[in-house]
Motif scaffolding. Structure first.
Motif, PDB file in Angstrom:
ATOM      1  N   ASN A 271       0.305  -1.311   0.168  1.00  0.00           N
ATOM      2  CA  ASN A 271       0.154   0.275   0.073  1.00  0.00           C
ATOM      3  C   ASN A 271       0.928   1.258   0.599  1.00  0.00           C
ATOM      4  N   VAL A 272       2.029   1.618  -0.816  1.00  0.00           N
ATOM      5  CA  VAL A 272       2.371   2.883  -0.714  1.00  0.00           C
ATOM      6  C   VAL A 272       2.701   2.744  -2.245  1.00  0.00           C
ATOM      7  N   ALA A 273       3.417   3.912  -3.139  1.00  0.00           N
ATOM      8  CA  ALA A 273       3.667   3.575  -4.008  1.00  0.00           C
ATOM      9  C   ALA A 273       5.532   4.211  -4.184  1.00  0.00           C
ATOM     10  N   VAL A 274       5.588   3.664  -4.774  1.00  0.00           N
ATOM     11  CA  VAL A 274       7.033   3.716  -5.597  1.00  0.00           C
ATOM     12  C   VAL A 274       7.282   4.235  -6.389  1.00  0.00           C
ATOM     13  N   ALA A 275       8.802   5.135  -6.465  1.00  0.00           N
ATOM     14  CA  ALA A 275       9.441   5.672  -8.041  1.00  0.00           C
ATOM     15  C   ALA A 275      10.733   6.191  -7.337  1.00  0.00           C
ATOM     16  N   GLU A 276      11.862   5.520  -8.919  1.00  0.00           N
ATOM     17  CA  GLU A 276      13.048   6.356  -8.984  1.00  0.00           C
ATOM     18  C   GLU A 276      12.745   8.343  -9.376  1.00  0.00           C
ATOM     19  N   VAL A 277      13.181   8.128  -8.516  1.00  0.00           N
ATOM     20  CA  VAL A 277      13.440  10.287  -8.839  1.00  0.00           C
ATOM     21  C   VAL A 277      14.619  11.005  -8.954  1.00  0.00           C
TER      22      VAL A 277
END
Length: 93
Positions: free
Chosen positions: A36-42
């Motif tokens: 229940n998390v959103a993950v992105a390479e930023v």
């Protein structure tokens, strides 16, 4: 309602190419997606041995968001021990 952001800096010493790096990042993103998390390479998209990730969750209380992000960080450490060089949590209300 609270939005919590966990920013992570990762050091990937074994990575010899962007392909190697993206395999590790993809594995982490896939595993965390079930939490229940959103993950992105930023950050550091073009650097072989560094990665900057953002993990975001929305919760009804600070304690719930903190627990979710703590679990996400623990899962990253379990999957890839020693890669996290820096982590920071921010809350937005």
């Amino acid at each position: 309602m609270v939005v919590a952001l966990l920013t992570l800096e990762l050091f990937l010493p074994m990575s010899q190419s962007l392909k190697d790096k993206r395999m590790v990042v993809r594995r982490l993103k896939d595993r965390l997606g079930a939490m229940n998390v959103a993950v992105a390479e930023v950050a550091h998209q073009d650097v072989w041995q560094r990665a900057g990730l953002a993990v975001v969750t929305v919760a009804s209380a600070d304690a719930v968001a903190e627990q979710t992000l703590s679990s996400a960080l623990a899962e990253i450490e379990r999957l890839e021990p020693g890669l996290v060089t820096h982590s920071q949590v921010e809350y937005m209300r």
